[in-house]
Design a protein around this motif. Structure first.
Motif, PDB file in Angstrom:
ATOM      1  N   ILE A   1       0.834  -1.218   0.000  1.00  0.00           N
ATOM      2  CA  ILE A   1       0.000   0.000   0.000  1.00  0.00           C
ATOM      3  C   ILE A   1       0.868   1.267   0.000  1.00  0.00           C
ATOM      4  CG2 ILE A   1      -1.665   1.348   1.390  1.00  0.00           C
ATOM      5  CD1 ILE A   1      -3.128  -1.238   1.914  1.00  0.00           C
ATOM      6  N   ARG A   2       1.957   1.234   0.776  1.00  0.00           N
ATOM      7  CA  ARG A   2       2.825   2.429   0.836  1.00  0.00           C
ATOM      8  C   ARG A   2       3.491   2.716  -0.498  1.00  0.00           C
ATOM      9  NH1 ARG A   2       4.786   0.478   5.599  1.00  0.00           N
ATOM     10  NH2 ARG A   2       6.811   0.037   4.646  1.00  0.00           N
ATOM     11  N   PHE A   3       3.803   1.645  -1.240  1.00  0.00           N
ATOM     12  CA  PHE A   3       4.544   1.850  -2.485  1.00  0.00           C
ATOM     13  C   PHE A   3       3.668   1.982  -3.724  1.00  0.00           C
ATOM     14  CE2 PHE A   3       8.042   0.715   0.251  1.00  0.00           C
ATOM     15  CZ  PHE A   3       9.004   1.614  -0.177  1.00  0.00           C
ATOM     16  N   LEU A   4       2.350   1.898  -3.553  1.00  0.00           N
ATOM     17  CA  LEU A   4       1.465   2.112  -4.710  1.00  0.00           C
ATOM     18  C   LEU A   4       1.668   3.544  -5.216  1.00  0.00           C
ATOM     19  CD1 LEU A   4      -2.079   0.659  -3.888  1.00  0.00           C
ATOM     20  CD2 LEU A   4      -0.565   0.010  -5.776  1.00  0.00           C
ATOM     21  N   PRO A   5       1.907   3.723  -6.512  1.00  0.00           N
ATOM     22  CA  PRO A   5       2.085   5.091  -7.027  1.00  0.00           C
ATOM     23  C   PRO A   5       0.853   5.950  -6.739  1.00  0.00           C
ATOM     24  CG  PRO A   5       2.554   3.432  -8.716  1.00  0.00           C
ATOM     25  CD  PRO A   5       1.997   2.690  -7.542  1.00  0.00           C
ATOM     26  N   ARG A   6       1.102   7.204  -6.403  1.00  0.00           N
ATOM     27  CA  ARG A   6       0.021   8.123  -6.034  1.00  0.00           C
ATOM     28  C   ARG A   6      -1.026   8.254  -7.147  1.00  0.00           C
ATOM     29  NH1 ARG A   6       3.161  11.822  -3.788  1.00  0.00           N
ATOM     30  NH2 ARG A   6       2.982  10.818  -1.784  1.00  0.00           N
ATOM     31  N   SER A   7      -0.536   8.203  -8.395  1.00  0.00           N
ATOM     32  CA  SER A   7      -1.456   8.345  -9.540  1.00  0.00           C
ATOM     33  C   SER A   7      -2.493   7.217  -9.557  1.00  0.00           C
ATOM     34  CB  SER A   7      -0.665   8.355 -10.844  1.00  0.00           C
ATOM     35  OG  SER A   7       0.124   7.184 -10.924  1.00  0.00           O
ATOM     36  N   ILE A   8      -2.136   6.047  -9.034  1.00  0.00           N
ATOM     37  CA  ILE A   8      -3.085   4.926  -8.947  1.00  0.00           C
ATOM     38  C   ILE A   8      -3.848   5.016  -7.629  1.00  0.00           C
ATOM     39  CG2 ILE A   8      -3.272   2.381  -8.782  1.00  0.00           C
ATOM     40  CD1 ILE A   8      -0.721   2.227 -10.476  1.00  0.00           C
ATOM     41  N   PHE A   9      -3.090   5.278  -6.541  1.00  0.00           N
ATOM     42  CA  PHE A   9      -3.673   5.277  -5.193  1.00  0.00           C
ATOM     43  C   PHE A   9      -4.882   6.218  -5.075  1.00  0.00           C
ATOM     44  CE2 PHE A   9      -3.638   6.316  -0.585  1.00  0.00           C
ATOM     45  CZ  PHE A   9      -3.721   5.023  -0.086  1.00  0.00           C
ATOM     46  N   LYS A  10      -4.778   7.394  -5.722  1.00  0.00           N
ATOM     47  CA  LYS A  10      -5.876   8.377  -5.567  1.00  0.00           C
ATOM     48  C   LYS A  10      -7.157   7.922  -6.259  1.00  0.00           C
ATOM     49  CE  LYS A  10      -4.621  11.413  -9.421  1.00  0.00           C
ATOM     50  NZ  LYS A  10      -3.958  12.664  -9.781  1.00  0.00           N
ATOM     51  N   ARG A  11      -7.048   6.928  -7.138  1.00  0.00           N
ATOM     52  CA  ARG A  11      -8.224   6.471  -7.889  1.00  0.00           C
ATOM     53  C   ARG A  11      -8.932   5.291  -7.221  1.00  0.00           C
ATOM     54  NH1 ARG A  11      -4.847   8.510 -11.898  1.00  0.00           N
ATOM     55  NH2 ARG A  11      -6.009   9.766 -13.407  1.00  0.00           N
TER      56      ARG A  11
END
Ligand SMILES: NC(=O)c1ccc[n+]([C@@H]2O[C@H](COP(=O)([O-])OP(=O)(O)OC[C@H]3O[C@@H](n4cnc5c(N)ncnc54)[C@H](OP(=O)(O)O)[C@@H]3O)[C@@H](O)[C@H]2O)c1
Length: 245
Positions: free
Chosen positions: A232-242
């Protein structure tokens, strides 16, 4: 025989840990708000072998009472070898989003009160050059999620505080254990649907008790949450926000 102070001692997780300290014959002093619940918990650990089973009611948000209550605990135990801070509240996120007052109150209970207690405890242990502080934070502090970011922000604040405190106290021989539980089946999570990732407070307590005994710096509870949060910490922000988490 250790001298153990537990704050938030009537929490399901902390009470299960207190039972393990009692089994070791430790001296234990319990702090929470509800006096009746505290007495029942103290009676229970006395029967299970605690050599001292003291208690005192405190609303942790009464910061100006901390010093006197800690002195009382220290007096009853004959010093403090281990302080475990476990109190917490889990707010309804949507209610916080509509109320700055509630948000501030939750940050106060879950972060400010804990940091205030840590400030006093650290000073005493640093002076004596011995002891261990353990604090229950949460995996929620590892990355802000839309479902509980007020609670998560409070836990993250405490987690960061502990990271710095650990460095400061290391040279004095005082240890700091950060405990990051995932989903534990307690009154705090009574309204949640339970599944495979859920653990019982007794299972969590065994892992926390062992980590404290070994002097572990950071422990995930149960162990697999360390791996989940790594992803979860390493998920790219561009994916995480979606995504919906
Ligand atoms: N359950 C989970 O899934 C989970 C996951 C991650 C982290 N955690 C953390 O683990 C810790 C223990 O949680 P739990 O699930 O065992 O909780 P719980 O059974 O709901 O107990 C909460 C405890 O916090 C105390 N408390 C709350 N507000 C207080 C205040 N203002 N002053 C003094 N005491 C106060 C309560 O005492 P009174 O009843 O006397 O008010 C009680 O002892 C908490 O820090 C929680 O955030 C839990």
């Amino acid at each position: 025989m250790r001298k153990v102070l537990i704050i938030g001692a009537t929490s399901a997780i902390a009470a299960a840990i207190a039972r393990l300290f009692a089994k070791d014959g430790d001296r234990v002093f319990l702090i929470a708000r509800n006096e009746e619940h505290l007495k029942a918990t103290a009676d229970d650990i006395a029967v299970r072998g605690a050599s001292v089973a003291g208690y005192r009611s405190l609303d942790v948000n009464a910061l100006d009472e901390h010093r006197a209550v800690l002195e009382e605990a220290e007096g009853a135990l004959g010093g403090i070898d281990l302080a475990l801070i476990a109190h917490g509240t889990l707010p309804v996120q949507i209610d916080c989003e509509r109320s700055p007052g509630l948000t501030a109150q939750e940050l106060q209970t879950n972060a400010v009160s804990t940091i205030a207690l840590l400030t006093r405890l650290a000073e005493r242990m640093e002076e004596r050059r011995s002891g261990r502080i353990a604090v229950i934070t949460s995996v929620a502090g590892d990355r802000g999620r839309q479902s509980n970011y007020v609670y998560g922000a409070a836990k993250a604040a405490v987690d960061t505080f502990l990271e710095g405190l650990r460095q400061r106290l290391h040279k004095s021989g005082v240890g700091v254990t950060t405990v990051r539980p995932g989903f534990i089946d307690t009154p705090m999570t009574a309204g949640f649907r339970k599944g495979l990732l859920w653990a019982k407070p007794e299972t969590a307590a065994k892992r926390i008790h062992a980590a404290i005994g070994k002097g572990t710096d950071v422990v995930y509870v149960p162990w697999f949450w360390g791996w989940i949060m790594l992803v979860i910490r390493f998920l790219p922000r561009s994916i995480f926000k979606r995504i919906k988490l």
